[in-house]
Design a protein around this motif. Structure first.
Motif, PDB file in Angstrom:
ATOM      1  N   LYS A  15       0.833  -1.209   0.000  1.00  0.00           N
ATOM      2  CA  LYS A  15       0.000   0.000   0.000  1.00  0.00           C
ATOM      3  C   LYS A  15       0.863   1.253   0.000  1.00  0.00           C
ATOM      4  O   LYS A  15       0.563   2.222  -0.711  1.00  0.00           O
ATOM      5  CB  LYS A  15      -0.943  -0.018   1.202  1.00  0.00           C
ATOM      6  N   ASN A  16       1.944   1.246   0.769  1.00  0.00           N
ATOM      7  CA  ASN A  16       2.837   2.397   0.807  1.00  0.00           C
ATOM      8  C   ASN A  16       3.552   2.601  -0.524  1.00  0.00           C
ATOM      9  O   ASN A  16       3.830   3.737  -0.918  1.00  0.00           O
ATOM     10  CB  ASN A  16       3.857   2.253   1.942  1.00  0.00           C
ATOM     11  N   THR A  17       3.851   1.511  -1.224  1.00  0.00           N
ATOM     12  CA  THR A  17       4.484   1.601  -2.537  1.00  0.00           C
ATOM     13  C   THR A  17       3.552   2.305  -3.518  1.00  0.00           C
ATOM     14  O   THR A  17       3.981   3.189  -4.272  1.00  0.00           O
ATOM     15  CB  THR A  17       4.874   0.201  -3.052  1.00  0.00           C
ATOM     16  N   ILE A  18       2.280   1.949  -3.502  1.00  0.00           N
ATOM     17  CA  ILE A  18       1.302   2.593  -4.379  1.00  0.00           C
ATOM     18  C   ILE A  18       1.219   4.092  -4.067  1.00  0.00           C
ATOM     19  O   ILE A  18       1.251   4.922  -4.974  1.00  0.00           O
ATOM     20  CB  ILE A  18      -0.085   1.936  -4.229  1.00  0.00           C
ATOM     21  N   THR A  19       1.141   4.416  -2.788  1.00  0.00           N
ATOM     22  CA  THR A  19       1.055   5.814  -2.374  1.00  0.00           C
ATOM     23  C   THR A  19       2.283   6.591  -2.835  1.00  0.00           C
ATOM     24  O   THR A  19       2.164   7.697  -3.378  1.00  0.00           O
ATOM     25  CB  THR A  19       0.908   5.909  -0.836  1.00  0.00           C
ATOM     26  N   LEU A  20       3.464   6.020  -2.646  1.00  0.00           N
ATOM     27  CA  LEU A  20       4.702   6.696  -3.021  1.00  0.00           C
ATOM     28  C   LEU A  20       4.793   6.895  -4.531  1.00  0.00           C
ATOM     29  O   LEU A  20       5.192   7.972  -4.998  1.00  0.00           O
ATOM     30  CB  LEU A  20       5.911   5.909  -2.500  1.00  0.00           C
ATOM     31  N   ASN A  22       2.306   7.196  -6.628  1.00  0.00           N
ATOM     32  CA  ASN A  22       1.368   8.273  -6.947  1.00  0.00           C
ATOM     33  C   ASN A  22       1.942   9.641  -6.593  1.00  0.00           C
ATOM     34  O   ASN A  22       1.831  10.590  -7.370  1.00  0.00           O
ATOM     35  CB  ASN A  22       0.035   8.067  -6.214  1.00  0.00           C
ATOM     36  N   GLN A  23       2.564   9.754  -5.418  1.00  0.00           N
ATOM     37  CA  GLN A  23       3.141  11.028  -4.977  1.00  0.00           C
ATOM     38  C   GLN A  23       4.246  11.496  -5.912  1.00  0.00           C
ATOM     39  O   GLN A  23       4.285  12.662  -6.304  1.00  0.00           O
ATOM     40  CB  GLN A  23       3.708  10.901  -3.558  1.00  0.00           C
ATOM     41  N   GLU A  26       2.848  12.615  -9.292  1.00  0.00           N
ATOM     42  CA  GLU A  26       2.176  13.907  -9.137  1.00  0.00           C
ATOM     43  C   GLU A  26       3.186  15.040  -9.013  1.00  0.00           C
ATOM     44  O   GLU A  26       3.048  16.080  -9.644  1.00  0.00           O
ATOM     45  CB  GLU A  26       1.275  13.860  -7.899  1.00  0.00           C
ATOM     46  N   LYS A  36      -3.095  -2.099  -9.251  1.00  0.00           N
ATOM     47  CA  LYS A  36      -2.715  -2.966  -8.132  1.00  0.00           C
ATOM     48  C   LYS A  36      -3.137  -4.389  -8.467  1.00  0.00           C
ATOM     49  O   LYS A  36      -4.297  -4.637  -8.776  1.00  0.00           O
ATOM     50  CB  LYS A  36      -3.418  -2.486  -6.851  1.00  0.00           C
ATOM     51  N   ARG A  69      12.345   6.562  -3.475  1.00  0.00           N
ATOM     52  CA  ARG A  69      11.813   7.665  -4.281  1.00  0.00           C
ATOM     53  C   ARG A  69      12.659   7.845  -5.551  1.00  0.00           C
ATOM     54  O   ARG A  69      12.135   8.078  -6.627  1.00  0.00           O
ATOM     55  CB  ARG A  69      11.806   8.944  -3.440  1.00  0.00           C
TER      56      ARG A  69
END
Length: 78
Positions: A15-20, A22-23, A26, A36, A69
């Motif tokens: 889940k954190n990989t997906i969030t990162l 996306n960030q 962006e 996913k 990152r």
């Protein structure tokens, strides 16, 4: 547009990989298609045995841990 898949069964690192991802996309102002994949047979079809794993344009670029990152930036910029 990059097609990026995160392979994993739903653990916190996945889940954190997906969030990162996306960030980073962006922040770079780059559009990506992020998917996913939680289905084990689909994950194994990529030859992945440890998750999270990241697939960019159908090529496995990372597996077994959360990518940095800097790694994500390099995949998106390529």
């Amino acid at each position: 547009m990059k097609n990026i898949k995160v392979l994993g069964t739903g653990c916190a690192k996945c889940k954190n990989t997906i969030t990162l991802i996306n960030q980073v996309a962006e922040q770079l102002g780059v559009q990506i298609n992020l998917e996913k994949i939680e289905d084990l047979p689909q994950i194994m079809a990529y030859g992945v045995m440890s998750t999270p794993a990241v697939v960019v344009n159908e090529q496995v670029v990372h597996k077994g841990s959360m990518p940095s990152r800097e790694q994500i930036e390099s995949w998106i910029k390529e």
